[in-house]
Write a protein that holds these residues in place. Structure first.
Motif, PDB file in Angstrom:
ATOM      1  N   LYS A  33      17.191   4.001  -4.457  1.00 23.37           N
ATOM      2  CA  LYS A  33      18.180   3.290  -3.645  1.00 23.37           C
ATOM      3  C   LYS A  33      18.303   3.873  -2.244  1.00 23.37           C
ATOM      4  O   LYS A  33      18.601   3.161  -1.300  1.00 23.37           O
ATOM      5  CB  LYS A  33      19.538   3.308  -4.343  1.00 23.37           C
ATOM      6  N   GLU A  34      18.059   5.189  -2.095  1.00 25.03           N
ATOM      7  CA  GLU A  34      18.146   5.812  -0.774  1.00 25.03           C
ATOM      8  C   GLU A  34      17.100   5.261   0.186  1.00 25.03           C
ATOM      9  O   GLU A  34      17.228   5.382   1.397  1.00 25.03           O
ATOM     10  CB  GLU A  34      17.957   7.336  -0.873  1.00 25.03           C
ATOM     11  N   LEU A  35      16.044   4.659  -0.358  1.00 23.97           N
ATOM     12  CA  LEU A  35      14.944   4.155   0.465  1.00 23.97           C
ATOM     13  C   LEU A  35      14.897   2.628   0.479  1.00 23.97           C
ATOM     14  O   LEU A  35      13.838   2.032   0.681  1.00 23.97           O
ATOM     15  CB  LEU A  35      13.627   4.733  -0.038  1.00 23.97           C
ATOM     16  N   ASP A  36      16.038   1.977   0.289  1.00 33.05           N
ATOM     17  CA  ASP A  36      16.096   0.508   0.278  1.00 33.05           C
ATOM     18  C   ASP A  36      15.594  -0.124   1.565  1.00 33.05           C
ATOM     19  O   ASP A  36      15.069  -1.231   1.557  1.00 33.05           O
ATOM     20  CB  ASP A  36      17.534   0.026   0.016  1.00 33.05           C
ATOM     21  N   ASP A  37      15.745   0.563   2.701  1.00 33.93           N
ATOM     22  CA  ASP A  37      15.356  -0.016   3.988  1.00 33.93           C
ATOM     23  C   ASP A  37      13.860   0.118   4.278  1.00 33.93           C
ATOM     24  O   ASP A  37      13.393  -0.299   5.319  1.00 33.93           O
ATOM     25  CB  ASP A  37      16.181   0.586   5.125  1.00 33.93           C
ATOM     26  N   ILE A  38      13.100   0.679   3.353  1.00 36.17           N
ATOM     27  CA  ILE A  38      11.656   0.853   3.534  1.00 36.17           C
ATOM     28  C   ILE A  38      10.918  -0.218   2.737  1.00 36.17           C
ATOM     29  O   ILE A  38      11.260  -0.494   1.587  1.00 36.17           O
ATOM     30  CB  ILE A  38      11.207   2.256   3.064  1.00 36.17           C
ATOM     31  N   CYS A  39       9.923  -0.812   3.351  1.00 31.91           N
ATOM     32  CA  CYS A  39       9.086  -1.783   2.648  1.00 31.91           C
ATOM     33  C   CYS A  39       8.395  -1.067   1.487  1.00 31.91           C
ATOM     34  O   CYS A  39       7.890   0.033   1.639  1.00 31.91           O
ATOM     35  CB  CYS A  39       8.048  -2.367   3.607  1.00 31.91           C
ATOM     36  N   ASN A  40       8.361  -1.678   0.311  1.00 37.34           N
ATOM     37  CA  ASN A  40       7.816  -1.004  -0.857  1.00 37.34           C
ATOM     38  C   ASN A  40       6.360  -1.333  -1.160  1.00 37.34           C
ATOM     39  O   ASN A  40       5.844  -0.963  -2.201  1.00 37.34           O
ATOM     40  CB  ASN A  40       8.684  -1.310  -2.085  1.00 37.34           C
ATOM     41  N   THR A  41       5.667  -2.037  -0.264  1.00 36.47           N
ATOM     42  CA  THR A  41       4.256  -2.368  -0.459  1.00 36.47           C
ATOM     43  C   THR A  41       3.399  -1.485   0.448  1.00 36.47           C
ATOM     44  O   THR A  41       3.624  -1.419   1.648  1.00 36.47           O
ATOM     45  CB  THR A  41       3.996  -3.853  -0.152  1.00 36.47           C
ATOM     46  N   PHE A  42       2.418  -0.796  -0.158  1.00 40.46           N
ATOM     47  CA  PHE A  42       1.581   0.147   0.583  1.00 40.46           C
ATOM     48  C   PHE A  42       0.116  -0.106   0.306  1.00 40.46           C
ATOM     49  O   PHE A  42      -0.274  -0.404  -0.830  1.00 40.46           O
ATOM     50  CB  PHE A  42       1.912   1.586   0.185  1.00 40.46           C
ATOM     51  N   HIS A  43      -0.706   0.043   1.349  1.00 38.31           N
ATOM     52  CA  HIS A  43      -2.156  -0.028   1.187  1.00 38.31           C
ATOM     53  C   HIS A  43      -2.604   1.217   0.441  1.00 38.31           C
ATOM     54  O   HIS A  43      -2.002   2.289   0.551  1.00 38.31           O
ATOM     55  CB  HIS A  43      -2.832  -0.103   2.563  1.00 38.31           C
ATOM     56  N   MET A  44      -3.656   1.107  -0.336  1.00 33.23           N
ATOM     57  CA  MET A  44      -4.119   2.209  -1.163  1.00 33.23           C
ATOM     58  C   MET A  44      -4.515   3.453  -0.354  1.00 33.23           C
ATOM     59  O   MET A  44      -4.485   4.558  -0.875  1.00 33.23           O
ATOM     60  CB  MET A  44      -5.285   1.778  -2.044  1.00 33.23           C
ATOM     61  N   CYS A  45      -4.834   3.302   0.932  1.00 36.06           N
ATOM     62  CA  CYS A  45      -5.232   4.467   1.728  1.00 36.06           C
ATOM     63  C   CYS A  45      -4.052   5.410   1.975  1.00 36.06           C
ATOM     64  O   CYS A  45      -4.250   6.563   2.328  1.00 36.06           O
ATOM     65  CB  CYS A  45      -5.874   4.040   3.044  1.00 36.06           C
ATOM     66  N   TYR A  46      -2.812   4.943   1.778  1.00 35.20           N
ATOM     67  CA  TYR A  46      -1.631   5.787   1.959  1.00 35.20           C
ATOM     68  C   TYR A  46      -1.186   6.470   0.679  1.00 35.20           C
ATOM     69  O   TYR A  46      -0.253   7.249   0.684  1.00 35.20           O
ATOM     70  CB  TYR A  46      -0.468   4.965   2.515  1.00 35.20           C
TER      71      TYR A  46
END
Length: 125
Positions: A33-46
């Motif tokens: 919940k602390e990271l609600d403002d971050i997009c939760n989709t990431f490219h595999m290189c990250y």
């Protein structure tokens, strides 16, 4: 590199559970919940496979972050002192044990810098 659904992964320095594949090269993470403002989709290189133990995970509430989103690390204690001889001068160093970083948590630092930033560590010296 591919990941299994539900695997632990490392995003920079943060391990997360609840990995879901999204497309060929993207994954959705179940963030706290602390990271609600971050997009939760990431490219595999990250993402990297999490090889540590769950005990190595530092709770988010224990981290201190500055206004530039950098981790503020605090020293725990001075373990040792030594003087290093360079070509034209001598430098006093201290061996510092840090509170949060997991490995390595001991580093050599310049004594005068440590005294400026953390004078409380030298109160008993």
């Amino acid at each position: 590199m591919t990941f299994e659904v539900g695997a632990l992964v490392l995003l920079k320095v943060l391990p997360w559970k609840g990995l879901v594949q999204f497309g060929n090269r993207s994954y959705k993470l179940e963030l706290t919940k602390e990271l609600d403002d971050i997009c939760n989709t990431f490219h595999m290189c990250y993402l990297r496979k999490f090889l540590g133990e769950v005990l190595d995970i530092i709770p988010l509430m224990e981290l201190r972050i500055d206004e530039d989103k950098r981790l503020i690390e605090e020293p725990k204690e001075i373990v040792e002192h030594k003087t290093k001889k360079l070509q034209h001068k001598m430098v006093d160093l201290v061996f510092v044990r840090w509170k949060l970083i997991s490995r390595p948590n001991l580093t050599w630092e310049i004594e005068s810098d440590m005294k400026n930033y953390y004078p409380h560590l030298f109160a008993n010296v």
